[in-house]
Design a protein around this motif. Structure first.
Motif, mmCIF file in Angstrom:
data_model
loop_
_atom_site.group_PDB
_atom_site.id
_atom_site.type_symbol
_atom_site.label_atom_id
_atom_site.label_comp_id
_atom_site.label_asym_id
_atom_site.label_seq_id
_atom_site.Cartn_x
_atom_site.Cartn_y
_atom_site.Cartn_z
ATOM 1 N N GLY A 1 16.300 -7.506 -3.662
ATOM 2 C CA GLY A 1 15.587 -7.529 -2.394
ATOM 3 C C GLY A 1 14.394 -6.599 -2.290
ATOM 4 O O GLY A 1 13.697 -6.593 -1.268
ATOM 5 N N GLY A 2 14.158 -5.814 -3.315
ATOM 6 C CA GLY A 2 12.992 -4.939 -3.274
ATOM 7 C C GLY A 2 11.700 -5.735 -3.354
ATOM 8 O O GLY A 2 11.697 -6.927 -3.606
ATOM 9 N N GLY A 3 10.587 -5.035 -3.125
ATOM 10 C CA GLY A 3 9.306 -5.700 -3.212
ATOM 11 C C GLY A 3 8.202 -4.873 -2.615
ATOM 12 O O GLY A 3 8.361 -3.662 -2.388
ATOM 13 N N PHE A 4 7.097 -5.536 -2.361
ATOM 14 C CA PHE A 4 5.906 -4.893 -1.803
ATOM 15 C C PHE A 4 5.774 -5.319 -0.344
ATOM 16 O O PHE A 4 5.857 -6.505 -0.021
ATOM 17 C CB PHE A 4 4.679 -5.319 -2.612
ATOM 18 C CG PHE A 4 3.407 -4.681 -2.155
ATOM 19 C CD1 PHE A 4 2.660 -5.215 -1.116
ATOM 20 C CD2 PHE A 4 2.950 -3.530 -2.778
ATOM 21 C CE1 PHE A 4 1.490 -4.628 -0.702
ATOM 22 C CE2 PHE A 4 1.777 -2.924 -2.370
ATOM 23 C CZ PHE A 4 1.040 -3.476 -1.319
ATOM 24 N N GLY B 1 6.233 -3.121 8.041
ATOM 25 C CA GLY B 1 6.976 -4.312 7.663
ATOM 26 C C GLY B 1 8.456 -4.046 7.432
ATOM 27 O O GLY B 1 8.943 -2.924 7.633
ATOM 28 N N SER B 2 9.160 -5.088 7.007
ATOM 29 C CA SER B 2 10.610 -5.014 6.818
ATOM 30 C C SER B 2 11.012 -5.595 5.468
ATOM 31 O O SER B 2 10.333 -6.470 4.923
ATOM 32 C CB SER B 2 11.331 -5.804 7.919
ATOM 33 O OG SER B 2 11.073 -5.273 9.202
ATOM 34 N N LEU B 3 12.109 -5.096 4.964
ATOM 35 C CA LEU B 3 12.760 -5.633 3.771
ATOM 36 C C LEU B 3 14.263 -5.514 3.965
ATOM 37 O O LEU B 3 14.734 -4.614 4.665
ATOM 38 C CB LEU B 3 12.369 -4.863 2.516
ATOM 39 C CG LEU B 3 10.998 -5.114 1.884
ATOM 40 C CD1 LEU B 3 10.782 -4.138 0.731
ATOM 41 C CD2 LEU B 3 10.871 -6.544 1.391
ATOM 42 N N LYS C 1 7.472 2.792 6.080
ATOM 43 C CA LYS C 1 6.355 3.722 5.958
ATOM 44 C C LYS C 1 6.023 3.920 4.483
ATOM 45 O O LYS C 1 6.892 3.734 3.615
ATOM 46 C CB LYS C 1 6.738 5.068 6.562
ATOM 47 C CG LYS C 1 7.221 5.010 8.002
ATOM 48 C CD LYS C 1 7.692 6.371 8.462
ATOM 49 C CE LYS C 1 8.209 6.326 9.888
ATOM 50 N NZ LYS C 1 8.688 7.658 10.341
ATOM 51 N N PRO C 2 4.826 4.325 4.169
ATOM 52 C CA PRO C 2 4.480 4.596 2.762
ATOM 53 C C PRO C 2 5.438 5.595 2.109
ATOM 54 O O PRO C 2 5.739 5.465 0.912
ATOM 55 C CB PRO C 2 3.065 5.161 2.860
ATOM 56 C CG PRO C 2 2.493 4.508 4.074
ATOM 57 C CD PRO C 2 3.640 4.435 5.044
ATOM 58 N N GLU C 3 5.949 6.537 2.867
ATOM 59 C CA GLU C 3 6.872 7.521 2.294
ATOM 60 C C GLU C 3 8.247 6.934 1.978
ATOM 61 O O GLU C 3 9.094 7.615 1.398
ATOM 62 C CB GLU C 3 7.022 8.736 3.221
ATOM 63 C CG GLU C 3 7.340 8.411 4.659
ATOM 64 C CD GLU C 3 6.100 8.401 5.537
ATOM 65 O OE1 GLU C 3 5.058 7.838 5.113
ATOM 66 O OE2 GLU C 3 6.179 8.946 6.664
ATOM 67 N N VAL D 1 10.901 -0.506 -4.163
ATOM 68 C CA VAL D 1 10.327 -0.787 -2.844
ATOM 69 C C VAL D 1 8.996 -0.067 -2.763
ATOM 70 O O VAL D 1 8.928 1.151 -2.968
ATOM 71 C CB VAL D 1 11.256 -0.318 -1.712
ATOM 72 C CG1 VAL D 1 10.562 -0.423 -0.360
ATOM 73 C CG2 VAL D 1 12.547 -1.125 -1.715
ATOM 74 N N THR D 2 7.946 -0.810 -2.488
ATOM 75 C CA THR D 2 6.611 -0.230 -2.368
ATOM 76 C C THR D 2 6.046 -0.576 -1.007
ATOM 77 O O THR D 2 5.970 -1.754 -0.642
ATOM 78 C CB THR D 2 5.677 -0.747 -3.462
ATOM 79 O OG1 THR D 2 6.235 -0.462 -4.749
ATOM 80 C CG2 THR D 2 4.305 -0.093 -3.358
ATOM 81 N N VAL D 3 5.667 0.450 -0.260
ATOM 82 C CA VAL D 3 5.087 0.270 1.067
ATOM 83 C C VAL D 3 3.656 0.787 1.017
ATOM 84 O O VAL D 3 3.414 1.976 0.841
ATOM 85 C CB VAL D 3 5.884 1.020 2.145
ATOM 86 C CG1 VAL D 3 5.320 0.699 3.536
ATOM 87 C CG2 VAL D 3 7.353 0.671 2.070
ATOM 88 N N SER D 4 2.726 -0.134 1.166
ATOM 89 C CA SER D 4 1.319 0.249 1.030
ATOM 90 C C SER D 4 0.427 -0.769 1.717
ATOM 91 O O SER D 4 0.775 -1.950 1.805
ATOM 92 C CB SER D 4 0.941 0.343 -0.454
ATOM 93 O OG SER D 4 -0.438 0.629 -0.598
ATOM 94 N N SER D 5 -0.690 -0.299 2.196
ATOM 95 C CA SER D 5 -1.672 -1.204 2.794
ATOM 96 C C SER D 5 -2.695 -1.646 1.752
ATOM 97 O O SER D 5 -3.591 -2.437 2.061
ATOM 98 C CB SER D 5 -2.361 -0.540 3.976
ATOM 99 O OG SER D 5 -2.937 0.691 3.597
#
Length: 124
Positions: free
Chosen positions: A8-11, A16-18, A87-89, A120-124
């Protein structure tokens, strides 16, 4: 054979949500606590959340309270981690772990079986 497998991980963009899944087999699922940990580059692994399959009690790290929700489907031997308002963190490799005698849910040495992790990567 004991298996603990994350998926279930991803970008995802900030906000957003995962939903992560942890599928377990090879042991009596109901007797175990399932924890989620994460490790960001250059940082130590930290406990994120945990659920006891015996009594349903849960734990959340302060950094994720109100944003992450852990749940279990005992019929499927699967634990989920719903992650909202990301969040990015929150960017890290997320690991699922199972322990039969977990007293301190964020203490990784109390867990017996570990998955390989999902990014899991959180980025704009």
């Amino acid at each position: 054979e004991v298996q603990v497998v994350e998926s279930g991980g991803g970008f995802v963009q900030p906000g957003g949500s995962l939903r992560l899944s942890c599928a377990a087999s090879g042991f009596t699922f109901d007797d175990y606590a399932i924890g989620w940990f994460r490790q960001a580059p250059g940082k130590e692994r930290e406990g994120v959340s945990c659920i006891s399959n015996s009594d349903g009690s849960t734990y959340y790290a302060d950094s994720v309270k109100g944003r992450f929700t852990i749940s279990t489907d005992n019929a499927k031997n699967t634990v989920y981690l719903q992650m909202n308002s990301l969040k990015p963190e929150d960017t890290a490799v997320y690991y699922c772990a199972a322990g039969v005698s977990v007293v301190v849910p964020y203490y990784e040495y109390e867990y017996d079986y570990w998955g390989q992790g999902t990014q899991v990567t959180v980025s704009s």
